[in-house]
Design a protein around this motif. Structure first.
Motif, mmCIF file in Angstrom:
data_model
loop_
_atom_site.group_PDB
_atom_site.id
_atom_site.type_symbol
_atom_site.label_atom_id
_atom_site.label_comp_id
_atom_site.label_asym_id
_atom_site.label_seq_id
_atom_site.Cartn_x
_atom_site.Cartn_y
_atom_site.Cartn_z
ATOM 1 N N MET A 60 -1.426 10.443 4.496
ATOM 2 C CA MET A 60 -1.953 9.221 3.911
ATOM 3 C C MET A 60 -3.440 9.374 3.608
ATOM 4 N N LYS A 61 -4.121 10.146 4.403
ATOM 5 C CA LYS A 61 -5.549 10.407 4.156
ATOM 6 C C LYS A 61 -5.745 11.120 2.823
ATOM 7 N N GLU A 62 -4.906 12.105 2.588
ATOM 8 C CA GLU A 62 -4.996 12.849 1.325
ATOM 9 C C GLU A 62 -4.659 11.935 0.142
ATOM 10 N N VAL A 63 -3.653 11.120 0.353
ATOM 11 C CA VAL A 63 -3.243 10.196 -0.709
ATOM 12 C C VAL A 63 -4.380 9.212 -1.012
ATOM 13 N N ALA A 64 -5.040 8.730 0.044
ATOM 14 C CA ALA A 64 -6.144 7.782 -0.151
ATOM 15 C C ALA A 64 -7.236 8.411 -1.018
ATOM 16 N N TYR A 65 -7.558 9.649 -0.710
ATOM 17 C CA TYR A 65 -8.612 10.317 -1.491
ATOM 18 C C TYR A 65 -8.184 10.464 -2.952
ATOM 19 N N ASP A 119 6.774 9.295 6.559
ATOM 20 C CA ASP A 119 7.052 9.732 7.917
ATOM 21 C C ASP A 119 5.767 9.652 8.744
ATOM 22 N N VAL A 120 5.640 8.608 9.493
ATOM 23 C CA VAL A 120 4.533 8.350 10.431
ATOM 24 C C VAL A 120 3.175 8.220 9.721
ATOM 25 N N ASP A 121 2.619 9.336 9.265
ATOM 26 C CA ASP A 121 1.272 9.311 8.685
ATOM 27 C C ASP A 121 1.229 10.056 7.365
ATOM 28 N N ARG A 122 2.406 10.278 6.747
ATOM 29 C CA ARG A 122 2.457 11.141 5.567
ATOM 30 C C ARG A 122 3.703 10.870 4.745
ATOM 31 N N PHE A 123 3.677 11.426 3.549
ATOM 32 C CA PHE A 123 4.888 11.433 2.727
ATOM 33 C C PHE A 123 5.394 12.860 2.661
ATOM 34 N N VAL A 124 6.672 13.049 2.944
ATOM 35 C CA VAL A 124 7.241 14.405 2.916
ATOM 36 C C VAL A 124 8.304 14.465 1.816
ATOM 37 N N VAL A 125 8.444 15.648 1.284
ATOM 38 C CA VAL A 125 9.517 15.854 0.306
ATOM 39 C C VAL A 125 10.824 15.880 1.080
ATOM 40 N N LYS A 126 11.769 15.056 0.627
ATOM 41 C CA LYS A 126 13.041 14.949 1.340
ATOM 42 C C LYS A 126 13.678 16.321 1.504
ATOM 43 N N GLY A 127 14.085 16.627 2.705
ATOM 44 C CA GLY A 127 14.758 17.895 2.977
ATOM 45 C C GLY A 127 13.810 19.083 3.046
ATOM 46 N N SER A 128 12.519 18.804 2.894
ATOM 47 C CA SER A 128 11.569 19.910 2.903
ATOM 48 C C SER A 128 10.295 19.467 3.610
ATOM 49 N N PRO A 129 10.386 19.251 4.925
ATOM 50 C CA PRO A 129 9.295 18.601 5.679
ATOM 51 C C PRO A 129 7.984 19.390 5.669
ATOM 52 N N ILE A 189 0.850 -1.200 0.000
ATOM 53 C CA ILE A 189 0.000 0.000 0.000
ATOM 54 C C ILE A 189 0.883 1.247 0.000
ATOM 55 N N ARG A 190 1.887 1.190 0.862
ATOM 56 C CA ARG A 190 2.762 2.350 1.025
ATOM 57 C C ARG A 190 3.531 2.643 -0.261
ATOM 58 N N ALA A 191 3.929 1.584 -0.962
ATOM 59 C CA ALA A 191 4.699 1.783 -2.197
ATOM 60 C C ALA A 191 3.860 2.516 -3.235
ATOM 61 N N LYS A 192 2.603 2.110 -3.370
ATOM 62 C CA LYS A 192 1.750 2.797 -4.338
ATOM 63 C C LYS A 192 1.421 4.212 -3.849
ATOM 64 N N ALA A 193 1.186 4.315 -2.532
ATOM 65 C CA ALA A 193 0.849 5.622 -1.963
ATOM 66 C C ALA A 193 1.987 6.612 -2.191
ATOM 67 N N GLN A 194 3.206 6.097 -2.149
ATOM 68 C CA GLN A 194 4.373 6.970 -2.349
ATOM 69 C C GLN A 194 4.356 7.573 -3.765
ATOM 70 N N MET A 195 3.972 6.748 -4.742
ATOM 71 C CA MET A 195 3.900 7.247 -6.122
ATOM 72 C C MET A 195 2.806 8.305 -6.252
#
Lengths: 164, 808
Positions: free
Chosen positions: B624-629, B608-618, B586-592
């Protein structure tokens, strides 16, 4: 069958009337005639307490009470102890202290514990252990059940003091 | 966007791994709204009940059902003759044997199913059972497995060829008509050579008595054959619902897609609900015959007399060591009483389960195990009662052998263990009998335990007590029970573990909903372990949605992915791993998806815990909720809509939880009553998912260990009558007999498990039984005791004291 009798029961405040053979056990009348399935059948010999209900103010094992003996009685089961919106303090504490696992003994255990706390509002750990010795739990080892009941007792006492 | 809460708060909100999340199951259970099999009520449902054999061994000359059929309300009475045309009068067992569903010409144990009465209600069915007339001719009864192997009485005529020869069984050659199998592991010759030439040898014979898992809810099923659609639905007390579906299909000929098996809430299992019982088969046949649903729920006596027992191992051990206590070899032979049919619930290739873990936690260079399975006139079974396959027997064996060797060496048993532990740096460790232990740090756990209880102080106190007893100052002796155990759980790699040919993988399927909640289904089934709570915690940590937003479903074969079920502490090691792996998909697809939404490359975002952050730019992130939608409302180039995953996990190895237990006991030698003063349990189950649930499992497992060690048994008389068929005689401890336990832990993650978890539900039983038994035996050690068999009930303890002259 021709030998059925007319039975009246008040269960959890509600009046019921039905026909039953005198030999029918109270637990089956509750479970199968009235669809009150909280109390369970674990042994049918009074040992395990899964079927515990309160009948006319006393804890009884409903698997060894004939429905004929219960005629006219007031019965309280787990279903009469709280509502989904306002759980009984014991129900809250069993959840809080992990006082149950498979849940099969739980209705009888909580029903017995409720009566125990009426009989003895300030029980020691020993009182609790002795007071629920008629109810077998195969999952928890009782440690968290005892904790739940003691915690419920102090909450009840605290709210009584607050009310005074 | 500005983050309003701290990272720690976000972690806490997930209620993921490591927190003592309250159980989601408890709302319905505390309000009496569980749904167990006996709560199921269908329109027109009939009730089934068994006519059972009063004899342990007899020919069935005739069965007359006329009077029963004449009783108003009786719909059918089934006998073997009715099942034979359907080829259902016998059924396969999980151990490669077969078992009578209804008595086919003879009965082989007391309580065996002879006829199945179907009636309008349970009372009429019970009345009709009394009206079925069965004419028996009694045969010689064999309840002793050693006598069975010498006897001319053939118990299983179906297992002997017409010329009287004994054909091979499911596990190879058989030596006698009443012999089932010989199973061997290790090097017998090399082991004997070491033992014969050793400086010190200790030998002991011990009987691990027959007992029973006895969950509070008995076994039962409701079968409903829908003849219009050709669909069979079967609700029941099944620890392995998917396997039951496969078996039901193979037995009935109904195609598997037309069978739906449902395990509703289960009132405890402990191994009792792994196997397939005649009641399940009869409820199915009765529903097919009558066209209406049929319920069968056994009573307590039926449960204790006829469904699967546990243990019944006669174990003979030899252990050798150098004078300074280094163990050099171990030899074990078991005569295993399997009863009338071999209905052990073990992986196919392991007719004695994992008994070959009997080298325990010790570095033993050479070892041998031989097991002979034997038929007797007792109930079939041989299930793992709150343990992985026969591991309780194995651990009891080695932990008693260690104590006996300590006596032989005149050495402290704690020190003897320390000398022989597998060292931390030896892991992964391949034992002499073949298993590869994944990880462990035994010495650290042991030292922690001994310090916690002040072991040295306890021994000093015990020595003083012995003096006082001898001086007539007290009638109580003091025992210090030790045990160090290694479990082998999480069966298992498909390459060597299967049940009826089904590889022992497990599975998880996750579906994320558009608004950021989820449903996950697994191939296991909770019987009180709290899967709905803890699997959601694993997923919460893996996918970053709160456990409160994840529904866990198990037990319905129409919706859940195929899995091998819950027993042998395999849920966390196998299905828990599947959950983690599915979560990672799930996480792999969510990352894309997150990368697309953030307009960066996939590799430029991190979880990072409950979200994906842009590296170096937190400050740039998508939850994950936004990604799910987004998965459901955006057309993302190169990606299918939706967010789902499934994982079938085949573990590379089993997991090896371990622990160190100490029990302090005072025993009144005149009454034989033991008082448990203290019980300290240190468990290492690898990564801990929910400490509250772990502690609960340990309290419960220790209490079942107390029961087995101190009184619980299925006993037979010479006629094969069950002497412990009710809860009056069969010991289940109450709150009054049970102590408070002290729990502790170390954490040694499993290196091959995705989250490092090892399983814990059965450890306390495995380690607890020898600990309680060792405490009793240790109390009498200063007075000359070497070994006495369990169960140590008051009478037997009194007898031990008496035999040692302590009443003189």
């Amino acid at each position: 069958m021709s030998n059925k009798m007319h039975v009246k029961l008040n269960v959890n405040g509600e009046d019921h009337e039905f026909l039953a053979e005198p030999r029918e056990l109270l637990i089956y009348a509750l479970r199968e005639k009235l669809n009150i399935t909280g109390p369970h059948v674990g042994c049918e010999t009074s040992h395990c307490g899964a079927c515990t209900v309160t009948m006319n103010g006393k804890s009884v094992k409903s698997c060894t009470v004939f429905v004929a003996q219960a005629n006219g009685a007031e019965v309280t089961t787990i279903e009469g102890l709280g509502t989904p919106d306002a759980l009984h303090v014991l129900q809250e504490n069993f959840k809080e202290h992990h006082g149950l696992q498979c849940g099969f003994c739980t209705p009888g255990m909580i029903t017995r514990a409720a009566k125990l706390l009426e009989e003895n509002p300030n029980p020691t750990e020993e009182d609790v252990r002795f007071g629920i010795a008629g109810n077998i739990c195969r999952c928890t080892g009782y440690q968290n059940i005892v904790k739940s009941i003691l915690s419920a007792a102090s909450e009840l006492n605290a709210s009584k003091e607050a009310a005074q | 966007m500005k983050d309003e809460i701290t990272r720690d708060e976000r972690v806490a909100n997930l209620k993921g791994m490591g927190c003592s999340r309250k159980r989601v199951e408890d709302s319905r259970f505390t309000q009496g709204k569980g749904n167990y099999v006996d709560d199921i009520k269908l329109p027109g449902m009939l009730h089934g009940d068994f006519v059972r054999s009063p004899y342990a061994h007899a020919r069935v000359k005739s069965i007359n059902i006329d009077a029963a059929m004449a009783l108003p309300g009786v719909v059918a009475v089934l006998t073997a003759k009715d099942l034979e045309p359907l080829n259902l009068h016998w059924m396969p067992t999980l151990a490669g044997d077969k078992q009578m569903v209804l008595a086919d010409g003879k009965v082989l144990f007391q309580g065996q199913e002879v006829a199945f009465v179907v009636a309008n209600d349970r009372y009429i069915a019970a009345d009709a059972v009394e009206l079925v007339e069965v004419d028996y001719e009694e045969l010689e009864v064999i309840v002793d497995p050693f006598k069975s192997l010498q006897s001319d009485v053939v118990l299983r005529e179906d297992m002997v060829a017409e010329d009287g020869s004994v054909p091979n069984g499911a596990h190879g050659p058989r030596k006698h008509p009443n012999h089932i199998f010989t199973w061997e592991a290790g090097e017998e010759e090399a082991t004997n050579q070491v033992i014969d030439n050793a400086e010190v040898v200790a030998t002991e014979e011990m009987y691990y008595h027959r007992t029973h898992p006895c969950p509070l809810e008995t076994c039962g099923s409701v079968a409903s054959m829908d003849k219009v659609n050709g669909k069979l639905t079967l609700w029941g007390t099944f620890q392995a619902p998917h396997v039951v579906r496969t078996v039901a299909s193979l037995l009935s000929g109904i195609e598997e897609h037309n069978i739906r098996v449902v395990s509703p809430d289960i009132g405890g299992g402990f191994g009792n609900k792994v196997g397939v019982y005649p009641g399940y088969v009869c409820s199915i046949v009765a529903s097919i015959v009558t066209g209406v649903p049929v319920k069968w729920v056994e009573d307590r006596m039926e449960n204790l007399m006829s469904t699967a027992f546990a243990r019944d191992y006669w174990m003979k051990g030899k252990i050798s060591a150098t004078k300074d206590g280094k163990i050099t070899g171990l030899h074990c032979h078991v005569t295993a009483d399997h009863g009338a049919f071999d209905a052990c619930a073990d992986p196919t290739k392991f007719p004695a389960g994992f008994m070959n873990i009997c080298t325990g936690s010790y570095d033993i260079p050479v070892a041998y195990l031989g097991v002979d399975g034997v038929y007797t006139n007792k109930a079939p079974g041989g299930v793992s009662y709150r343990c992985s396959f026969r591991v309780t027997e194995a651990v009891y064996f080695i932990e008693r052998m260690i104590e006996v060797l300590a006596i032989e060496l005149n050495m402290d048993p704690a020190e003897l263990r320390s000398i022989n532990f597998i060292k931390k740096e030896q892991f992964p460790y391949t034992a002499a009998l073949g298993w590869e232990y994944d990880s462990g740090d035994y010495q650290t756990a042991w030292d922690k335990a001994l310090v916690a209880v002040d072991y040295k102080g306890l021994r000093e106190e015990q020595a003083q007590r012995v003096e006082d007893f001898k001086a007539g100052k007290t009638r109580k002796v003091m025992g210090i029970g030790l045990s160090f155990f290694t479990e082998i759980v999480g069966a298992g790699p498909v390459k060597n573990c299967d049940i009826l040919g089904m590889g022992m993988f497990d599975s998880c399927e996750i579906r994320i909903h558009p608004t950021g909640s989820a449903v996950a289904r697994l191939g296991t089934i909770s019987q009180g372990q709290g899967h709905a709570t803890t699997f959601a915690q694993i997923l919460a940590t893996e996918i970053g949605l709160s456990a409160e937003s994840i529904t866990i479903e198990e037990g319905d074969t129409d919706t859940a992915p195929y899995g091998l079920g819950t027993y042998g502490s395999r849920s966390t090691p196998v299905a828990g791993a599947a959950a983690a792996m599915a979560g990672r998909k799930i996480r792999a697809k969510a990352q894309m998806i997150a990368a697309y939404l953030l307009e960066v490359h996939d590799n430029d975002v991190e979880f990072d815990v409950d979200r994906f952050v842009v590296k170096g730019s937190p400050e740039q992130f998508k939850t994950m909720k936004e990604v799910a939608y987004a998965a459901y409302n955006q057309a993302i180039p190169g990606l299918e809509p939706g967010l789902e995953a499934v994982s079938y996990y085949d573990p590379p190895n089993m997991t090896y939880p371990f622990g160190a237990y100490v029990c302090v006991m005072d025993i009144d030698v005149d009454t034989g009553v033991p008082e448990i003063r203290r019980f300290y349990a240190l468990d290492d189950c690898g990564t801990r998912i929910n400490p509250m649930v772990i502690d609960g499992q340990i309290h419960g497992g220790l209490t079942e260990a107390l029961a087995v060690a101190l009184g619980q048994e299925i006993a037979y008389d010479d006629m094969g009558n069950v002497k412990t068929g009710t809860l009056m005689d069969f010991f289940l401890p109450t709150a009054w007999e049970v102590p408070n336990y002290e729990t502790d832990f170390t954490v040694t993650p499993s290196p091959h498990h995705p989250i490092g978890a090892k399983g814990v539900g059965e450890s306390p039983h495995v380690g607890g039984v020898p600990c309680f038994s060792n405490a009793v035996q240790d109390a009498f050690r200063p007075f000359g005791n070497r070994h006495t068999n369990m169960p140590h009930d008051h009478w037997r303890i009194w007898q031990t004291a008496n035999d040692l002259g302590m009443h003189d």
